[in-house]
Design a protein around this motif. Structure first.
Motif, PDB file in Angstrom:
ATOM      1  N   LEU A   1      38.980  10.778  17.885  1.00  0.00           N
ATOM      2  CA  LEU A   1      38.215  10.492  16.663  1.00  0.00           C
ATOM      3  C   LEU A   1      38.820   9.320  15.906  1.00  0.00           C
ATOM      4  O   LEU A   1      38.093   8.497  15.337  1.00  0.00           O
ATOM      5  CB  LEU A   1      38.179  11.735  15.769  1.00  0.00           C
ATOM      6  CG  LEU A   1      37.309  12.885  16.259  1.00  0.00           C
ATOM      7  CD1 LEU A   1      37.608  14.163  15.475  1.00  0.00           C
ATOM      8  CD2 LEU A   1      35.819  12.542  16.140  1.00  0.00           C
ATOM      9  N   PHE A   2      40.142   9.236  15.900  1.00  0.00           N
ATOM     10  CA  PHE A   2      40.805   8.142  15.196  1.00  0.00           C
ATOM     11  C   PHE A   2      40.747   6.830  15.980  1.00  0.00           C
ATOM     12  O   PHE A   2      40.810   5.750  15.394  1.00  0.00           O
ATOM     13  CB  PHE A   2      42.265   8.502  14.922  1.00  0.00           C
ATOM     14  CG  PHE A   2      42.447   9.577  13.871  1.00  0.00           C
ATOM     15  CD1 PHE A   2      41.400   9.965  13.050  1.00  0.00           C
ATOM     16  CD2 PHE A   2      43.674  10.192  13.691  1.00  0.00           C
ATOM     17  CE1 PHE A   2      41.555  10.944  12.081  1.00  0.00           C
ATOM     18  CE2 PHE A   2      43.852  11.172  12.724  1.00  0.00           C
ATOM     19  CZ  PHE A   2      42.788  11.552  11.916  1.00  0.00           C
ATOM     20  N   CYS A   3      40.627   6.921  17.328  1.00  0.00           N
ATOM     21  CA  CYS A   3      40.571   5.722  18.175  1.00  0.00           C
ATOM     22  C   CYS A   3      39.335   5.820  19.069  1.00  0.00           C
ATOM     23  O   CYS A   3      39.437   6.102  20.283  1.00  0.00           O
ATOM     24  CB  CYS A   3      41.836   5.613  19.023  1.00  0.00           C
ATOM     25  SG  CYS A   3      43.362   5.588  18.057  1.00  0.00           S
ATOM     26  N   PRO A   4      38.162   5.627  18.512  1.00  0.00           N
ATOM     27  CA  PRO A   4      36.920   5.910  19.244  1.00  0.00           C
ATOM     28  C   PRO A   4      36.517   4.847  20.260  1.00  0.00           C
ATOM     29  O   PRO A   4      35.566   5.054  21.020  1.00  0.00           O
ATOM     30  CB  PRO A   4      35.876   5.985  18.127  1.00  0.00           C
ATOM     31  CG  PRO A   4      36.414   5.071  17.066  1.00  0.00           C
ATOM     32  CD  PRO A   4      37.904   5.189  17.123  1.00  0.00           C
ATOM     33  N   GLY A   5      37.178   3.718  20.284  1.00  0.00           N
ATOM     34  CA  GLY A   5      36.755   2.647  21.177  1.00  0.00           C
ATOM     35  C   GLY A   5      35.583   1.864  20.607  1.00  0.00           C
ATOM     36  O   GLY A   5      35.304   1.912  19.404  1.00  0.00           O
TER      37      GLY A   5
END
Length: 642
Positions: free
Chosen positions: A562-566
């Protein structure tokens, strides 16, 4: 001889001490009797000028009460403490305000008194002067900097009972001091609509307690803009209080006010007309009916008949009152168990409908506070609802309505039923839920400790993820205010996403979605921890700190995604619905068991189900091989043991 002499020497100081103590007690009595000569003689003999009786009255307090400036100065000269307080906290300065003695007020100010000092009940000298109608003292204290609009400061236990908060204007209005009320309003800038801790203003004080000059005081307050929609105890409006005073002049005065709600009810559901009929006040009934008071507020004719008031029956019939008005059925049962008692009360009382809505904006029926107007219980088309209030033209109201309409057909959102507008206020009516997420987790906190598989967290978060994913993908909105209080639990334990007054219709800005994702990541940890870490605390931590607080690898990985969703942030939440965090024990066991049958893997049997799972297409983000490749399989492997 030596022994006797020694005994006499020892006794002399003791007798002198007893004499001084006795003299000190006499000082109190001398001050009460206003006997200056005896008082001076006692003080010269060493009597204590600060002696007090059981309620804390000192000679100085008594002298001030008598208005004896000469005795006050005598006591001060012999060391009387001008700051001593009675048991109720009153200083000599405050008592000087009660008696209205300007010279004494000057003396104590010169001795260091604070013009705004107050006793244990929050009364200042200025308030006491207003309460007792001491005009000269009032003006003097105002010149010396007294705070005109200071609200009564009380102790914590009194404040919890909603006591305190009254002002000097309320005191003057309560006691019918017309001149003081006029001075406070016109010369000193008193706030006419200041409220005490029960929400009452000076108008309520005037109508509840003052029988002297009540019409004059009321007229002054109204001419300076006193709010006529305020309520007193038991929800009584100024108009109802005027009727209860049986004062036609007051009723007529109030009916001239533009903002008056003639059919507003008290907490028992009674209107001013209802009460006037009960009190057999024919002239007031006639006046209210002439001003279009509702005749359907109750069985008015029945009340008049029970009072054997035939002339009032005829009057009501002339105005069109119905002979038979049946109250709501007493056996009505609310569908909501949590709000049942309040709903039954609301159902039973009379309220004039706002379109299709029945609502009563008082504390008993408030569900929650908001920055815009609160959420209340209500009935919309007879259905139990939660009603969120906005100003009619507010941007937040438009956001709420737009998003609710867009999500109307989805089961993951709170259901929107309709809205009503009335006098600048928008009433947004939604399905009534039983709990907030915070309350729901509190109930299940102990259960989770006994059960290693946290089905509660999985179920709650799966519903939230579905709602947010649908919001982003299907409806093109971002929530922008994801937090526990905006997630509700209905009567069937279904999770509903609510509160869309900060939502944004998709602008294409990925940062808007990322804000939702970061809030959702914190919500994941909040739910997994069963609310043990306050959400406000999680908001204050950076993303890395939140990830590190994860209790297991599945939660950690879910929050990390969630913090690094792409790049494809819009699909992020929907893709995460297949994340191992949401796998049941049964699914984990079955998958790991299948992995144990490696023959299909060794021969690369492409038609094998397990081969396909382990070699899925890159578009499937959370296949089992990717999960175990991170070493997380160690957490799941023990579940596969027989």
């Amino acid at each position: 001889m030596e022994t006797k002499s020694h005994q006499e020497e020892e006794a002399t100081p003791s007798r002198r001490k007893n004499s001084i103590v006795e003299g000190s007690l006499l000082v109190l009595k001398a001050a009460q009797r206003e006997d200056v000569d005896e008082l001076q003689q006692l003080l010269e003999g060493g009597a204590n000028p600060n002696e007090s009786e059981e309620w804390g009255w000192t000679p100085l307090h008594n002298a001030v009460q008598c208005g004896r400036e000469d005795i006050v100065e005598l006591l001060l000269r012999y060391g009387a403490d001008p700051h001593l307080k009675k048991k109720n906290g009153a200083t000599p300065f405050i008592i000087a305000g009660i008696v209205g003695h300007v010279n004494l007020l000057k003396i104590f100010l010169s001795k260091g008194a604070d013009v705004n000092e107050y006793d244990s009940n929050g009364f200042t000298a200025f308030m006491e002067a207003a309460l007792n109608g001491r005009v000269e003292a009032l003006r003097f204290l105002f010149q010396k900097g007294a705070n005109v609009n200071l609200r009564r400061v009380t102790k914590e236990n009194q404040r919890l009972l909603k006591k305190g908060g009254a002002t000097a204007l309320m005191d003057a209005a309560e006691n019918g001091h017309v001149e003081v009320v006029r001075i406070l309003l016109e010369e000193m800038g008193a706030e006419v609509n200041a409220r005490d801790n029960m929400g009452r203003n000076a108008l309520i004080y005037a109508l509840v307690n003052s029988d002297d000059n009540v019409e004059e005081v009321t007229s002054l307050l109204l001419s300076h803009g006193a709010d006529v929609k305020v309520r007193g105890e038991k929800g009584k409006t100024p108009l109802i209080l005027a009727v209860e005073k049986k004062c036609l002049g007051l009723v007529q005065m109030l009916l001239k006010q533009e903002n008056l709600e003639i059919d507003d009810t008290d907490f028992e559901g009674k209107t001013a007309l209802w009460i006037a009929v009960e009190l057999k006040m024919r002239e007031i009934v006639h006046c209210l009916c002439n001003h279009k008071a509702s005749l359907s507020c109750g069985n008015l004719i029945g009340i008049a008949r029970r009072n054997y008031d035939h002339s009032l029956v005829k009057l009501l019939l002339q105005y069109g009152a119905e002979e038979h008005v049946h109250p709501p059925a007493e056996d009505w049962v609310a569908q909501s168990s949590h709000w049942g008692k309040s709903l039954k009360n609301l159902h039973s009382i009379y309220r004039r409908l706002i379109g299709k809505l029945k609502i009563f904006l008082v504390e008993e029926y408030k569900i929650a506070d908001t920055s815009k107007g609160g959420i209340y219980l209500g009935f919309y088309e007879g259905r139990e609802v939660a009603v969120k209030l906005f100003q009619e033209d507010s941007i937040e109201a438009q956001k709420e309505m737009s998003c609710l309409r867009s999500c109307r057909e989805s089961s993951n959102f709170v259901t929107f039923y309709g809205s009503e507008n009335h006098k600048g206020c928008l009433y947004v009516c939604m399905a009534l839920c039983e709990q907030t997420l915070e309350e729901h987790l509190e109930v299940h906190r102990k259960e989770a400790m006994q059960n290693q598989e946290d089905t509660v967290a999985q179920t709650v978060l799966l519903s939230i993820f579905k709602a947010v994913g649908e919001l982003h993908l299907s409806h093109g909105y971002t929530h922008q205010d994801l937090q526990p209080r905006n997630v509700l639990i209905d009567a069937k334990d279904a999770v509903r996403l609510a509160d869309f007054d900060q939502s944004i219709k998709g602008t294409g800005d990925p940062q808007e979605i990322k804000r939702d994702l970061e809030a959702l990541g914190r919500l994941v940890l909040y739910v997994v921890k069963k609310g043990e870490i306050p959400f406000g605390t999680l908001k204050d931590k950076n993303n890395e700190e939140v990830v590190q607080l994860s209790p297991d690898k599945e939660t950690e990985d879910l929050i990390h995604h969630l913090f690094c969703p792409g790049k494809n942030v819009t699909d992020c939440v929907s893709n995460l619905l297949d994340h191992p965090f949401f796998w049941t024990w049964e699914n984990r066991y079955r998958t790991l068991r299948n992995v144990g049958n490696i023959s299909d893997i060794k021969i690369r049997k492409q038609t094998s189900e397990i081969y396909g799972l382990l070699h899925s297409e890159p578009s499937v983000s959370y296949s089992f091989d990717k999960w175990t490749s991170k070493g997380v399989g160690q957490n799941l492997a023990p579940l596969a043991l027989p």
